[in-house]
Motif scaffolding. Structure first.
Motif, PDB file in Angstrom:
ATOM      1  N   SER A  50       2.338   6.440  -6.996  1.00 13.08           N
ATOM      2  CA  SER A  50       1.331   7.403  -7.446  1.00 13.08           C
ATOM      3  C   SER A  50       1.838   8.833  -7.297  1.00 13.08           C
ATOM      4  N   GLU A  76       0.819  -1.206   0.000  1.00  9.15           N
ATOM      5  CA  GLU A  76       0.000   0.000   0.000  1.00  9.15           C
ATOM      6  C   GLU A  76       0.858   1.263   0.000  1.00  9.15           C
ATOM      7  N   ARG A  77       1.955   1.247   0.763  1.00 13.61           N
ATOM      8  CA  ARG A  77       2.856   2.399   0.787  1.00 13.61           C
ATOM      9  C   ARG A  77       3.618   2.517  -0.535  1.00 13.61           C
ATOM     10  N   GLU A 126       1.297   4.194  -2.899  1.00 17.05           N
ATOM     11  CA  GLU A 126       1.219   5.619  -2.566  1.00 17.05           C
ATOM     12  C   GLU A 126       2.444   6.365  -3.103  1.00 17.05           C
TER      13      GLU A 126
END
Length: 447
Positions: free
Chosen positions: A356, A349-350, A353
């Motif tokens: 992105s 998930e990091r 992030e």
């Protein structure tokens, strides 16, 4: 195992002139920006030439106006849909094609033509868009979900035979992401057990298996023209088949149970039928979009091949493998696996992030459909309990355990969308360099 939503609008002429050439040896200076900090740590974000979607020009405008001025907007009195069907069958090397209102409609129509209903079991992959599941339960049949080959993201064809029972009605592989499933194994299984194979090729426009287009191997193939697809008219779909009898049955089902004349009820679909027709406007848009389809497919393929070469040099990033029989992937999705152990334990998930923030949109993709509330709710559905009984539905839940898919989707799976492959070669280099920056500063990013 046989494996071997962006910056400026790109005009069609620019895409057509891309002509990317891949040298046998990479010339990209790996790590040339490796000392730059990731954007999340204050570094400068790169700019990319990712294409806005859809790509269109006055060709599409003319196509829509041409239909408008005919005063014939529906397929029953128009000619544009028939022209599209002929062109679509030709490009896929099939004898026939039928245009319908969506990719889901294409599958639903074929199920109707085959008289799928209560008591039937349909074998399909767990790693797929929910529409593949929905068409099964809309017919009150039982979806049997097969685990994933973690290296390819495709259905694990070796696990199909153990799932076949006397109630199995058909096999429905999905060419997920636009890459062919293991068709040789699946077709052999269908032949061995006398089961028709329906290809869900909704994401796989122009993908090939051993030089032949997918959607031309089974009894029928389903394609989607939904707005994200490589060929799109906002909503639409098509069926491809070499069987005239089958395509006639499909026509009948999608046309309120009536045959081509529209004057009498036709045989082949029992007493069931509905309206799943495509409009002339959509067919006109598709004919216009098809003028770009092959060049765009080449651009995606060349960029995906180059990106794979770059990613192969980054520990912890594993591009999805293609089966040996794959001679072309449509690359509707560029799928790859992330191993956080090679990124100092940085969570997926990091990582997303951070990527992105670099200007590279990324997604974890599909999840654990078999254990989702939506699917598990079927075991308590009053109609299913009436048809199958509580014991069978409890057993169905157990049959649909998919541990490899759990591992893939909970820990590793990532993908890019097809528009990201419509940039140029330098965009692929920037993507890879962004990943390297994140890896280099992974410990700081964890904090």
């Amino acid at each position: 195992m046989k494996t071997i939503n962006r910056r400026n609008f790109l005009k069609a002429s620019a895409i057509a002139g891309a002509g990317l050439t891949l040298a046998p040896n990479l010339t990209f200076a790996q790590g040339k920006q490796s000392n730059n900090k990731p954007a999340l740590l204050g570094g400068r974000k790169s700019s990319y030439g990712f294409s806005r979607w859809p790509i269109y020009d006055r060709t599409e405008e003319k196509a829509l106006l041409d239909v408008l001025h005919t005063n014939k907007w529906g397929r029953l009195n128009g000619t544009t849909t028939a022209k599209f069907e002929a062109a679509y069958a030709k490009i896929h090397g099939t004898a026939h094609s039928l245009a319908v209102s969506s990719g889901t409609s294409a599958l639903y129509t074929m199920f109707g033509a085959l008289d799928v209903g209560p008591g039937d079991e349909i074998i399909l992959p767990v790693y797929t868009f929910v529409a593949s599941y929905n068409v099964v339960v809309l017919n009150y049949a039982l979806p049997v979900l097969i685990d994933t080959d973690i290296e390819t993201f495709q259905i694990d064809a070796k696990k199909i035979e153990q799932a076949i029972t006397p109630q199995t009605k058909l096999l429905m592989p999905v060419h997920i992401g636009g890459s062919p499933a293991d068709l040789d194994t699946i077709l052999d299984m269908g032949k061995k057990h006398n089961l028709p194979v329906i290809e869900d090729a909704c994401q796989a426009h122009l993908a090939e298996w051993k030089g032949k287009k997918v959607g031309s191997f089974g009894l029928g193939g389903a394609f989607s023209f939904q707005s994200s697809k490589n060929l799109n008219c906002a909503e639409g779909g098509a069926i491809t088949s070499d069987s005239k009898e089958f395509i006639d049955q499909c026509y009948t089902f999608h046309n309120q149970g009536q045959g081509g004349t529209g004057t009498s009820y036709a045989t082949g679909s029992g007493t069931r039928g509905t309206n799943l027709r495509l409009t002339e406007f959509q067919a006109g848009l598709l004919l216009a979009q098809m003028a770009r389809l092959e060049q765009q497919a080449r651009t995606r393929s060349e960029n995906a091949s180059y990106l794979t070469q770059l990613f192969n040099d980054i520990p912890g990033i594993t591009p999805a493998k293609l089966y040996k029989g794959t001679t072309n992937s449509a690359y509707h999705l560029y799928m790859f696996r992330y191993h956080q152990s090679e990124f100092a334990g940085l969570s997926r998930e990091r990582f997303i992030e951070a990527l992105s923030a670099e200007g590279v949109p990324c997604s974890t993709g599909y999840g654990q459909m078999n254990s989702s509330d939506y699917v598990l709710g079927l075991a308590k559905n009053k109609h299913y309990l009436k048809i199958y009984g509580e014991k069978t539905m409890k057993e169905w839940v157990e049959r649909n355990q998919c541990p490899q898919n759990d591992k893939l989707t909970k820990e590793q799976s990532l993908w890019f969308t097809q528009t990201m492959l419509l940039g140029d070669r330098s965009d692929m280099e920037k993507i890879a360099e962004a990943v390297r920056r994140i890896q280099k500063f992974a410990k700081q990013l964890k904090k």
